[in-house]
Every structure is written in structure tokens, then in C-alpha cells.
Design a protein around this motif. Structure first.
Motif, short mmCIF file in Angstrom:
data_model
loop_
_atom_site.label_atom_id
_atom_site.label_comp_id
_atom_site.label_asym_id
_atom_site.label_seq_id
_atom_site.Cartn_x
_atom_site.Cartn_y
_atom_site.Cartn_z
N SER A 20 3.45 69.45 9.39
CA SER A 20 3.16 70.38 10.49
C SER A 20 2.60 69.62 11.69
O SER A 20 2.92 69.94 12.83
N TYR A 21 1.79 68.61 11.45
CA TYR A 21 1.26 67.82 12.57
C TYR A 21 2.35 66.98 13.22
O TYR A 21 2.35 66.78 14.43
N TYR A 24 4.61 69.37 15.45
CA TYR A 24 3.93 70.36 16.29
C TYR A 24 4.46 70.37 17.72
O TYR A 24 4.68 71.42 18.29
N ARG A 25 4.68 69.23 18.31
CA ARG A 25 5.13 69.19 19.72
C ARG A 25 6.56 69.69 19.88
O ARG A 25 6.91 70.25 20.91
N SER A 28 6.28 74.31 17.65
CA SER A 28 4.93 74.73 17.24
C SER A 28 4.96 75.94 16.32
O SER A 28 4.10 76.08 15.46
N ARG A 32 3.23 75.92 12.62
CA ARG A 32 2.21 76.88 12.17
C ARG A 32 2.52 77.41 10.78
O ARG A 32 1.63 77.64 9.97
#
Length: 72
Positions: A20-21, A24-25, A28, A32
Motif C-alpha cells: 500500500s505504501y 500510494y502515489r 491512493s 487504502r
């Protein structure tokens, strides 16, 4: 739940969180969902009596507690 199962679930939650990290960009909303899934796995671990983040079993406090009485 056995310790081996808890360890495996914790590994899966960590992989989901890492993913997820990483995304993310780019996306998103999808990130989540991965983070939510990792947290849900950790909730299951904690309800079974295991720590959701590290490899340890926590003890549930047994005893009675009271609010501190105001000192005069």
C-alpha cells in the motif's frame, strides 16, 4: 490460533501494508484498500491475544483498576 498461524498472518499484513505504501502515489484508493486489509488482519491477531505488529503474545491484565482520586 497457534503461534505459527499468527506469525504467518502478521507477515501477510506486513506485505499488504508495504504494498500500500509502494503504490500510494499511483493509486491512493487501491492503496487504502490494502492498508485496510492489513489492519483487519491485525485486528484478528489482537482478538486472538497476539500482538498485531511484533512477534509476541501480550498478556491481558487481570485485575481491577480505579480512577485516581483527587488529592487535597
Amino acid at each position: 490460533m497457534k503461534k505459527k498461524e499468527a506469525d504467518r498472518l502478521r507477515e501477510i499484513a506486513n506485505v499488504l501494508d508495504d504494498h500500500s505504501y509502494d503504490i500510494y502515489r499511483e493509486n491512493s484508493k487501491q492503496a487504502r484498500w490494502f492498508h485496510w486489509a492489513a489492519n483487519e488482519i491485525r485486528v484478528v491477531l489482537m482478538e486472538a491475544g497476539y500482538n498485531g505488529i511484533i512477534d509476541a503474545k501480550y498478556s491481558k491484565p487481570e485485575g481491577k483498576w480505579e480512577l485516581n482520586k483527587e488529592e487535597k
